[in-house]
Motif scaffolding. Structure first.
Motif, mmCIF file in Angstrom:
data_model
loop_
_atom_site.group_PDB
_atom_site.id
_atom_site.type_symbol
_atom_site.label_atom_id
_atom_site.label_comp_id
_atom_site.label_asym_id
_atom_site.label_seq_id
_atom_site.Cartn_x
_atom_site.Cartn_y
_atom_site.Cartn_z
ATOM 1 N N GLU A 1 27.362 36.567 25.789
ATOM 2 C CA GLU A 1 28.277 35.828 24.920
ATOM 3 C C GLU A 1 27.878 34.369 24.729
ATOM 4 O OE1 GLU A 1 32.428 36.382 25.797
ATOM 5 O OE2 GLU A 1 32.042 38.393 26.560
ATOM 6 N N SER A 2 26.905 33.908 25.505
ATOM 7 C CA SER A 2 26.546 32.494 25.480
ATOM 8 C C SER A 2 25.049 32.301 25.298
ATOM 9 C CB SER A 2 26.968 31.827 26.796
ATOM 10 O OG SER A 2 28.337 32.031 27.038
ATOM 11 N N HIS A 3 24.710 31.137 24.782
ATOM 12 C CA HIS A 3 23.305 30.734 24.728
ATOM 13 C C HIS A 3 22.858 30.180 26.074
ATOM 14 C CE1 HIS A 3 22.772 31.276 20.441
ATOM 15 N NE2 HIS A 3 23.860 30.569 20.201
ATOM 16 N N GLU A 4 23.796 29.523 26.750
ATOM 17 C CA GLU A 4 23.485 28.871 28.022
ATOM 18 C C GLU A 4 24.779 28.641 28.783
ATOM 19 O OE1 GLU A 4 21.328 24.734 29.576
ATOM 20 O OE2 GLU A 4 21.449 25.151 27.440
ATOM 21 N N VAL A 5 24.699 28.614 30.103
ATOM 22 C CA VAL A 5 25.813 28.246 30.973
ATOM 23 C C VAL A 5 25.270 27.217 31.949
ATOM 24 C CG1 VAL A 5 27.509 29.044 32.678
ATOM 25 C CG2 VAL A 5 26.884 30.532 30.763
ATOM 26 N N ALA A 6 25.988 26.094 32.100
ATOM 27 C CA ALA A 6 25.476 25.021 32.954
ATOM 28 C C ALA A 6 26.615 24.182 33.506
ATOM 29 C CB ALA A 6 24.515 24.132 32.155
ATOM 30 N N TRP A 7 26.319 23.536 34.636
ATOM 31 C CA TRP A 7 27.249 22.578 35.246
ATOM 32 C C TRP A 7 27.068 21.223 34.563
ATOM 33 C CZ3 TRP A 7 30.883 24.074 38.593
ATOM 34 C CH2 TRP A 7 30.693 25.267 39.311
ATOM 35 N N TRP A 8 28.185 20.529 34.331
ATOM 36 C CA TRP A 8 28.159 19.210 33.701
ATOM 37 C C TRP A 8 29.075 18.258 34.457
ATOM 38 C CZ3 TRP A 8 24.788 18.322 29.864
ATOM 39 C CH2 TRP A 8 24.242 19.438 29.226
ATOM 40 N N PRO A 9 28.709 16.966 34.521
ATOM 41 C CA PRO A 9 29.644 15.987 35.074
ATOM 42 C C PRO A 9 30.910 15.955 34.214
ATOM 43 C CG PRO A 9 27.451 15.035 34.824
ATOM 44 C CD PRO A 9 27.437 16.354 34.113
ATOM 45 N N VAL A 10 32.073 15.878 34.848
ATOM 46 C CA VAL A 10 33.325 15.899 34.081
ATOM 47 C C VAL A 10 33.458 14.669 33.183
ATOM 48 C CG1 VAL A 10 34.547 17.375 35.719
ATOM 49 C CG2 VAL A 10 34.698 14.871 35.954
ATOM 50 N N ASP A 11 32.731 13.597 33.502
ATOM 51 C CA ASP A 11 32.798 12.389 32.677
ATOM 52 C C ASP A 11 31.588 12.230 31.763
ATOM 53 O OD1 ASP A 11 30.993 11.911 34.686
ATOM 54 O OD2 ASP A 11 31.857 9.989 35.301
ATOM 55 N N ALA A 12 30.776 13.273 31.621
ATOM 56 C CA ALA A 12 29.606 13.234 30.740
ATOM 57 C C ALA A 12 29.365 14.641 30.181
ATOM 58 C CB ALA A 12 28.385 12.718 31.482
ATOM 59 N N LEU A 13 30.286 15.085 29.337
ATOM 60 C CA LEU A 13 30.206 16.433 28.791
ATOM 61 C C LEU A 13 29.093 16.523 27.753
ATOM 62 C CD1 LEU A 13 34.011 17.229 28.350
ATOM 63 C CD2 LEU A 13 32.511 17.807 30.271
ATOM 64 N N PRO A 14 28.551 17.726 27.567
ATOM 65 C CA PRO A 14 27.489 17.894 26.577
ATOM 66 C C PRO A 14 28.061 17.853 25.158
ATOM 67 C CG PRO A 14 28.145 20.017 27.414
ATOM 68 C CD PRO A 14 28.916 18.987 28.205
ATOM 69 N N THR A 15 27.200 17.928 24.191
ATOM 70 C CA THR A 15 27.636 18.063 22.802
ATOM 71 C C THR A 15 26.939 19.274 22.214
ATOM 72 O OG1 THR A 15 25.888 16.583 22.044
ATOM 73 C CG2 THR A 15 28.057 15.596 22.441
ATOM 74 N N PRO A 16 27.639 19.939 21.307
ATOM 75 C CA PRO A 16 28.993 19.665 20.826
ATOM 76 C C PRO A 16 30.048 20.387 21.676
ATOM 77 C CG PRO A 16 28.024 21.408 19.506
ATOM 78 C CD PRO A 16 26.976 21.002 20.522
ATOM 79 N N VAL A 17 31.210 19.765 21.752
ATOM 80 C CA VAL A 17 32.382 20.379 22.379
ATOM 81 C C VAL A 17 33.541 20.275 21.383
ATOM 82 C CG1 VAL A 17 31.699 19.833 24.762
ATOM 83 C CG2 VAL A 17 33.153 18.236 23.500
ATOM 84 N N PRO A 18 34.585 21.082 21.541
ATOM 85 C CA PRO A 18 35.760 20.904 20.697
ATOM 86 C C PRO A 18 36.304 19.482 20.850
ATOM 87 C CG PRO A 18 35.921 22.957 21.928
ATOM 88 C CD PRO A 18 34.743 22.205 22.483
ATOM 89 N N HIS A 19 36.903 18.968 19.800
ATOM 90 C CA HIS A 19 37.381 17.577 19.813
ATOM 91 C C HIS A 19 38.382 17.295 20.921
ATOM 92 C CE1 HIS A 19 41.457 18.245 18.141
ATOM 93 N NE2 HIS A 19 40.882 19.308 17.603
ATOM 94 N N ASP A 20 39.083 18.320 21.404
ATOM 95 C CA ASP A 20 40.110 18.105 22.414
ATOM 96 C C ASP A 20 39.765 18.714 23.777
ATOM 97 O OD1 ASP A 20 40.318 20.715 21.590
ATOM 98 O OD2 ASP A 20 42.441 20.623 21.083
ATOM 99 N N LEU A 21 38.502 19.071 23.995
ATOM 100 C CA LEU A 21 38.136 19.639 25.294
ATOM 101 C C LEU A 21 38.407 18.643 26.420
ATOM 102 C CD1 LEU A 21 36.977 22.027 26.905
ATOM 103 C CD2 LEU A 21 34.739 20.941 26.692
ATOM 104 N N HIS A 22 38.178 17.359 26.166
ATOM 105 C CA HIS A 22 38.422 16.360 27.218
ATOM 106 C C HIS A 22 39.894 16.325 27.618
ATOM 107 C CE1 HIS A 22 39.441 14.158 23.570
ATOM 108 N NE2 HIS A 22 40.098 13.302 24.325
ATOM 109 N N VAL A 23 40.801 16.593 26.678
ATOM 110 C CA VAL A 23 42.240 16.631 27.000
ATOM 111 C C VAL A 23 42.536 17.851 27.868
ATOM 112 C CG1 VAL A 23 44.568 16.857 26.043
ATOM 113 C CG2 VAL A 23 42.885 15.379 24.918
ATOM 114 N N ARG A 24 42.009 18.996 27.462
ATOM 115 C CA ARG A 24 42.227 20.215 28.241
ATOM 116 C C ARG A 24 41.630 20.085 29.638
ATOM 117 N NH1 ARG A 24 41.283 25.776 25.600
ATOM 118 N NH2 ARG A 24 42.889 26.230 27.148
ATOM 119 N N LEU A 25 40.430 19.545 29.718
ATOM 120 C CA LEU A 25 39.796 19.334 31.019
ATOM 121 C C LEU A 25 40.621 18.361 31.856
ATOM 122 C CD1 LEU A 25 37.502 19.768 33.025
ATOM 123 C CD2 LEU A 25 36.173 18.049 31.757
#
Length: 195
Positions: free
Chosen positions: A160-184
């Motif tokens: 279902e994905s191109h890639e799965v990876a760990w990311w710092p919560v304060d340095a998310l990758p792009t692109p993400v949904p505009h409100d992912l930071h709110v949900r996180l």
């Protein structure tokens, strides 16, 4: 809430338990209280169809914000259909005892990490979002967000994905949904309250 089914129940009973679970949640964010009320009304009105991807173009889903135990990193998947980095999650399946069980199953399937500790007493976030044509008959997901903790081990990438990876919560990758930071943010608040 137990992740194991407590006996055989009808789809309507499962939907009623789902509505009760959501109604019992007390979010700290006032906007989430309004979402909770809408999710409860939707689930009670639609009954079993609310939990079934074939029950109509809108239905409940379950996703998981998988965090490291120190809350510094989050596991995200670059979703093939959405083309965005997202938390792990998907549809509720007939064999899932409840929403937390669906969230845990989806996280394990999409991230390949078996050793997850789900914070299953309540959701941490509720989110309605429309879907594009790549999602077939699905037009909107009423997503219930949950939190799980895991060691930062290498994930596996599902189909279902191109890639799965760990990311710092304060340095998310792009692109993400505009409100992912709110949900996180909702997930991190709940995780911190837990410890």
């Amino acid at each position: 809430m137990s992740l194991v089914a407590d006996g055989v129940s009808s789809p309507d009973e499962r939907a009623a338990r789902t509505a009760d679970l959501l109604a019992a949640w007390e979010p700290t964010d006032p906007d989430q209280r309004a979402e909770r009320d809408a999710f409860v009304a939707f689930t009670r009105e639609r009954g079993a169809a609310a939990l079934n991807r074939d029950g109509g173009p809108e239905h409940l889903t379950a996703s998981t914000f998988v965090l490291t135990r120190d809350h510094r990193r989050v596991l995200l998947a670059l979703h093939r259909k959405a083309g965005l980095w997202l938390q792990l999650g998907g549809h509720v399946e007939p064999g899932d005892a409840n929403l937390p069980a669906a969230a845990l199953r989806e996280a394990r399937e999409e991230g390949g990490i078996a050793d997850l500790e789900l914070r299953a007493d309540a959701p941490v976030d509720l989110h309605r979002h429309p879907l594009g044509g790549a999602f077939g008959r699905c037009r909107a997901h009423w997503d219930t967000g949950w939190v799980a903790f895991a060691d930062e081990v290498p994930p596996l990438t599902s189909a279902e994905s191109h890639e799965v990876a760990w990311w710092p919560v304060d340095a998310l990758p792009t692109p993400v949904p505009h409100d992912l930071h709110v949900r996180l943010g909702h997930a991190l608040t709940a995780a911190r309250l837990r410890t």
